[in-house]
Scaffold this active site. Structure first.
Site, short mmCIF file in Angstrom:
data_model
loop_
_atom_site.label_atom_id
_atom_site.label_comp_id
_atom_site.label_asym_id
_atom_site.label_seq_id
_atom_site.Cartn_x
_atom_site.Cartn_y
_atom_site.Cartn_z
N MET A 1 0.85 -1.20 0.00
CA MET A 1 0.00 0.00 0.00
C MET A 1 0.88 1.25 0.00
SD MET A 1 -2.95 -1.28 2.67
CE MET A 1 -1.83 -1.42 4.06
N ASP A 2 1.32 1.65 -1.17
CA ASP A 2 2.29 2.74 -1.31
C ASP A 2 1.61 4.00 -1.82
OD1 ASP A 2 4.71 4.02 -1.30
OD2 ASP A 2 5.38 3.20 -3.20
N GLY A 3 1.96 5.13 -1.23
CA GLY A 3 1.49 6.40 -1.77
C GLY A 3 0.57 7.22 -0.87
#
Length: 272
Positions: free
Chosen positions: A38-40
């Site tokens: 879960m990047d960003g």
């Protein structure tokens, strides 16, 4: 017709459309285990001028949507990379804020009306939980205990986790297990059991789930960031250009279609 009725009709139409798409996807092989990096969240906050932590709250809503889609489709295992050991290097204020948010959301997972109980999901936390603040660690333990009897699906939340730490932990556990297990050979020499791959995998944090079929990473990055390195040798890495709070149903469908398209190659790689 008021707003509530319109919203209900819209939700019913979306649910019907998803069921139609699930029927089409089910014609081919479906993944058994999907993992998410879960990047960003922080970049989303900056782009939308949100206060610190708000991006992670929006990201949590995206996570709940992804879990619902996966469980509606029949995916039994879902794993999410929630907090890396490396994240402890961030500012104390940010770490404290994230810990508070995690405690709040973990407690929400075990409420009677939660998605976890709606779909019969057992929650497992993977990682070096001793590194967590006491309130978060206790909340995680309560969630695992409260959902232990759920058997329809498994949600693994990797928190205070890196693959390096997981492998080191497993090797240490194996050494402790084998240390006193000494055998005496016919010639009177002492022999110790050799540590093998089965031993190491048995002591992994991720021993509760099979290897992932798909790893989905948002924000356009193509690296694993020390996530499931041991388990990802034969899975599909699917990179999405959107930030995690922006991920939607279409991105999940695209990843599953890509998996089905490349399944023959993936299976062939496992056999070599």
């Amino acid at each position: 017709m008021d707003i509530k009725q319109r919203t209900q009709i819209y939700n019913n139409l979306c649910s019907f459309a998803r069921k139609c798409i699930y029927s089409i996807l089910s014609v081919a092989t479906l993944p058994n285990h999907i993992a998410f990096i879960m990047d960003g969240n922080r970049r989303y906050s900056k782009q939308h001028n949100l206060v610190d932590g708000e991006g992670h709250k929006v990201g949590y809503s995206s996570l709940m949507s992804m879990l619902r889609y996966c469980y509606e489709l029949g995916v039994k295992y879902v794993t999410v990379y929630a907090f890396s050991i490396e994240n402890f290097k961030r500012s104390p204020e940010e770490v404290r804020s994230l810990m508070d948010l995690m405690e709040e959301k973990i407690e929400g997972l075990i409420k009677e009306e939660s998605l976890v109980n709606q779909y019969g999901v057992r929650v497992h936390f993977a990682g070096n939980l001793k590194l967590l603040s006491k309130p978060v660690r206790l909340a995680a333990e309560r969630a695992m205990k409260a959902t232990a009897k759920n058997s329809k699906a498994v949600l693994t939340i990797c928190i205070a986790y890196t693959s390096t730490d997981e492998i080191l932990h497993s090797v240490e556990e194996c050494c402790d297990e084998k240390r006193d297990d000494v055998k005496v050979s016919n010639d009177g020499k002492h022999e110790k059991d050799v540590i093998n791959v089965v031993d190491i995998e048995r002591h992994m944090y991720m021993a509760v789930a099979p290897d992932p079929d798909i790893i989905i990473r948002t924000s356009g990055e193509t690296r694993l960031s020390n996530f499931l390195l041991w388990q990802s040798g034969n899975c599909l890495l699917c990179t999405q250009s959107v930030l995690w709070p922006e991920i939607g149903f279409r991105h999940l469908v695209r990843a599953i279609l890509e998996f089905q398209h490349k399944l023959y190659y993936l299976n062939k790689q496992k056999q070599t």
